[in-house]
Design a protein around this motif. Structure first.
Motif, short mmCIF file in Angstrom:
data_model
loop_
_atom_site.label_atom_id
_atom_site.label_comp_id
_atom_site.label_asym_id
_atom_site.label_seq_id
_atom_site.Cartn_x
_atom_site.Cartn_y
_atom_site.Cartn_z
N GLY A 23 -3.28 4.36 -12.83
CA GLY A 23 -4.41 3.51 -12.48
C GLY A 23 -4.00 2.25 -11.74
N LEU A 24 -2.84 1.67 -12.11
CA LEU A 24 -2.39 0.46 -11.43
C LEU A 24 -2.08 0.73 -9.97
CD1 LEU A 24 -1.55 -2.50 -11.52
CD2 LEU A 24 0.74 -1.75 -12.26
N ALA A 25 -1.44 1.84 -9.68
CA ALA A 25 -1.12 2.19 -8.30
C ALA A 25 -2.39 2.38 -7.48
CB ALA A 25 -0.26 3.45 -8.26
N GLY A 75 0.81 -1.22 0.00
CA GLY A 75 0.00 0.00 0.00
C GLY A 75 0.84 1.25 0.00
N ASN A 76 1.92 1.27 0.78
CA ASN A 76 2.79 2.45 0.82
C ASN A 76 3.47 2.67 -0.53
OD1 ASN A 76 2.11 2.86 3.48
ND2 ASN A 76 3.89 1.75 4.29
N ALA A 77 3.87 1.54 -1.16
CA ALA A 77 4.51 1.67 -2.48
C ALA A 77 3.54 2.19 -3.52
CB ALA A 77 5.08 0.32 -2.91
N ALA A 78 2.29 1.74 -3.41
CA ALA A 78 1.29 2.20 -4.39
C ALA A 78 0.93 3.65 -4.17
CB ALA A 78 0.05 1.32 -4.30
N LEU A 103 -5.26 1.00 -8.09
CA LEU A 103 -5.89 -0.31 -7.93
C LEU A 103 -5.20 -1.12 -6.83
CD1 LEU A 103 -7.91 -2.47 -8.88
CD2 LEU A 103 -6.19 -3.18 -10.58
N VAL A 104 -3.87 -1.11 -6.82
CA VAL A 104 -3.13 -1.85 -5.80
C VAL A 104 -3.44 -1.29 -4.42
CG1 VAL A 104 -0.82 -2.37 -4.92
CG2 VAL A 104 -1.29 -2.56 -7.36
N GLN A 105 -3.48 0.06 -4.30
CA GLN A 105 -3.77 0.66 -3.00
C GLN A 105 -5.17 0.29 -2.52
OE1 GLN A 105 -3.56 4.92 -3.04
NE2 GLN A 105 -3.60 5.09 -0.81
N GLU A 106 -6.11 0.29 -3.42
CA GLU A 106 -7.49 -0.05 -3.06
C GLU A 106 -7.62 -1.50 -2.61
OE1 GLU A 106 -11.42 -0.81 -5.64
OE2 GLU A 106 -10.67 1.25 -5.78
N GLN A 107 -6.97 -2.40 -3.34
CA GLN A 107 -7.08 -3.83 -3.02
C GLN A 107 -6.33 -4.18 -1.73
OE1 GLN A 107 -9.09 -6.02 -4.57
NE2 GLN A 107 -9.77 -4.18 -5.69
N THR A 108 -5.22 -3.52 -1.48
CA THR A 108 -4.51 -3.80 -0.22
C THR A 108 -5.35 -3.34 0.97
OG1 THR A 108 -3.31 -1.71 -0.50
CG2 THR A 108 -2.20 -3.73 -1.21
N GLN A 109 -6.04 -2.21 0.83
CA GLN A 109 -6.92 -1.76 1.91
C GLN A 109 -8.05 -2.76 2.14
OE1 GLN A 109 -6.72 0.78 4.01
NE2 GLN A 109 -4.77 1.48 3.14
N ILE A 110 -8.61 -3.27 1.05
CA ILE A 110 -9.68 -4.27 1.19
C ILE A 110 -9.14 -5.54 1.86
CG2 ILE A 110 -11.23 -5.79 -0.10
CD1 ILE A 110 -11.53 -3.56 -2.16
N ALA A 111 -7.94 -5.98 1.46
CA ALA A 111 -7.36 -7.19 2.05
C ALA A 111 -7.09 -7.00 3.54
CB ALA A 111 -6.06 -7.55 1.31
#
Length: 455
Positions: free
Chosen positions: A269-271, A260-263, A273-281
């Motif tokens: 858009g990829l960053a 999440g920090n890296a994203a 998406l990664v940030q959103e999915q890590t928060q959900i996880a």
């Protein structure tokens, strides 16, 4: 106890039967003794007439209708060779007065002593008699054949039996009462350790103790030891499972946080998406970890979390967390013995989320109260704030997963949903309503820990 009573009844019946046979035989023996004395007293005088010397062995022979009698009859043989009475009551005791013994007029061929019981022989007044008879042939020439009889009133036997039966019933009744008292006392002493064991088990079940404690008889020591071993093993298994779950959650949180920090540094858009999915996880890990922990704790009645000291600690934390806004956290009057039947960490999770949420929305005041309801079975906690509050539709949406009613406020929208899941897992309820302070009131109903009664 029923078998004891039956045994005593059978024993009483047997003793009564034996006593009846004994006194009957004893009376017959006495009658035979009197008959022997009568045989010795019968003689003939110089003229050949029959004479009977008075029997002095028992004075009742001289008392009219005393119940003890003797009688001498003269017998003769008929043409068929049968022996019959030719002269009834040739001599008799004074106790017979003007009566005679109703003996059979015809005798069987067999000679010797015969017994007649009360079923066969009754006097002129209807009283039952017990009699013994004997045929006697005197040695003088032309001496007649005699029948000697001695009889006694069977009421003497009935009187003895009545006295014996009364004494027997009294004795057996006292024996039965003594056995009953002894059995009750024995059961009290024998079951006392089991009662103590039940009280200690209840203490373990209610969370007042982690082991079976106390002094037990040697017969129960092995059981208590094995039970304590089972409790230790079960606690160890549960703790190991919780530790592994916590380790797993921590292991997942670390890479998710790094990702999440890296994203966050990226803007494509990829960053995003990664940030959103890590928060959900991360939310899913927190959510399911809380549910698993609460499900394990809710099945145990041995958990106990004191309410007042933990609420005081939470309020101190919240005051530091929201120190910049100078909020006033108020704690109502709470019974120090009040306790929540559940995990301490779950209690912090639920109340911490509610107080933090109230701190985000309150203008100045947050009030917290706790009390028991439903005869001490449930614990009610209320969190009030003086913030803007929520409309009724918003109150329903507030407990849905991931819902954030104000995107400008920090958070992931998971706190109230975790509270709802934890409360439902413990069999409780959560509801939102209008607060008396003007803002929002969150009310929790949780299982209360009931103190164990002192044995």
């Amino acid at each position: 106890m029923a078998w004891v009573l039956v045994s005593l009844a059978l024993a009483g019946w047997g003793l009564r039967t034996l006593f009846q046979e004994h006194i009957t035989q004893q009376m017959q023996a006495q009658l035979v003794l009197h008959l022997n004395q009568l045989s010795a007293a019968v003689d003939t005088d110089a003229s050949g007439a029959l004479s009977v010397t008075p029997i002095a062995s028992d004075p009742r022979f001289e008392q009219p209708l005393s119940g003890l009698y003797w009688q001498v009859d003269v017998l003769s043989r008929n043409a068929e060779g049968q022996t019959a009475v030719s002269h009834d009551a040739l001599a008799r005791s004074r106790s017979l007065w003007d009566q005679s013994l109703p003996l059979p007029s015809t005798l069987p061929r067999a000679q010797g002593t015969r017994n007649f019981d009360e079923k066969m022989l009754r006097d002129s007044e209807g009283r039952s008699l017990i009699a013994v008879t004997r045929t006697l042939q005197l040695p003088e020439p032309d001496a007649p054949l005699l029948r000697l009889a001695v009889a006694a009133d069977s009421a003497v036997l009935a009187e003895r039996m009545s006295r014996f039966t009364s004494m027997l019933l009294l004795t057996l009744g006292m024996l039965a009462l003594g056995l009953l008292v002894a059995m009750v006392i024995q059961l009290q002493f024998a079951l006392a350790p089991l009662h103590q064991l039940r009280q200690r088990l209840r203490a373990v079940l209610n969370g007042d103790s982690q082991h079976l404690e106390g002094q037990f008889p040697s017969e129960l020591e092995s059981l208590v030891t094995e039970f304590n071993n089972v409790l230790d093993t079960n606690a160890e298994i549960v703790q190991r499972a919780r530790t592994q779950a916590g380790n797993l959650a921590h292991a997942l949180h670390t890479p998710l946080t790094i990702m999440g920090n890296a994203a966050t540094a990226g803007h494509d858009g990829l960053a995003h998406l990664v940030q959103e999915q890590t928060q959900i996880a991360k939310r899913q890990v927190d959510y399911h970890l809380a549910r698993a922990r609460a499900a394990t704790a809710a099945r145990s009645k041995a958990l106990r979390t004191p309410v007042k000291p933990h609420l005081q600690a939470l309020l101190r934390t919240m005051e530091r967390l929201h120190a910049a806004r100078h909020l006033q956290f108020e704690l109502g009057d709470i019974d120090p013995h009040l306790a929540f039947r559940g995990e301490e960490q779950d209690f912090y999770e639920m109340l911490g989320n509610l107080l933090d949420n109230a701190g985000k929305w309150a203008h100045q005041r947050i009030a917290l109260h706790a009390q028991v309801i439903e005869a001490g079975q449930m614990l009610r906690l209320t969190v009030d704030d003086d913030g803007p509050g929520l409309s009724e539709p918003e109150r329903e949406r507030a407990f849905q997963r991931g819902v954030r009613l104000d995107e400008q406020r920090p958070g992931a929208g998971l706190g109230l949903d975790i509270v709802r899941e934890l409360v439902h897992t413990y069999g409780g309820e959560v509801a939102a309503s209008q607060s008396p302070l003007g803002g929002l009131r969150i009310e929790l109903l949780l299982p209360a820990h009931l103190p164990t009664a002192t044995p």
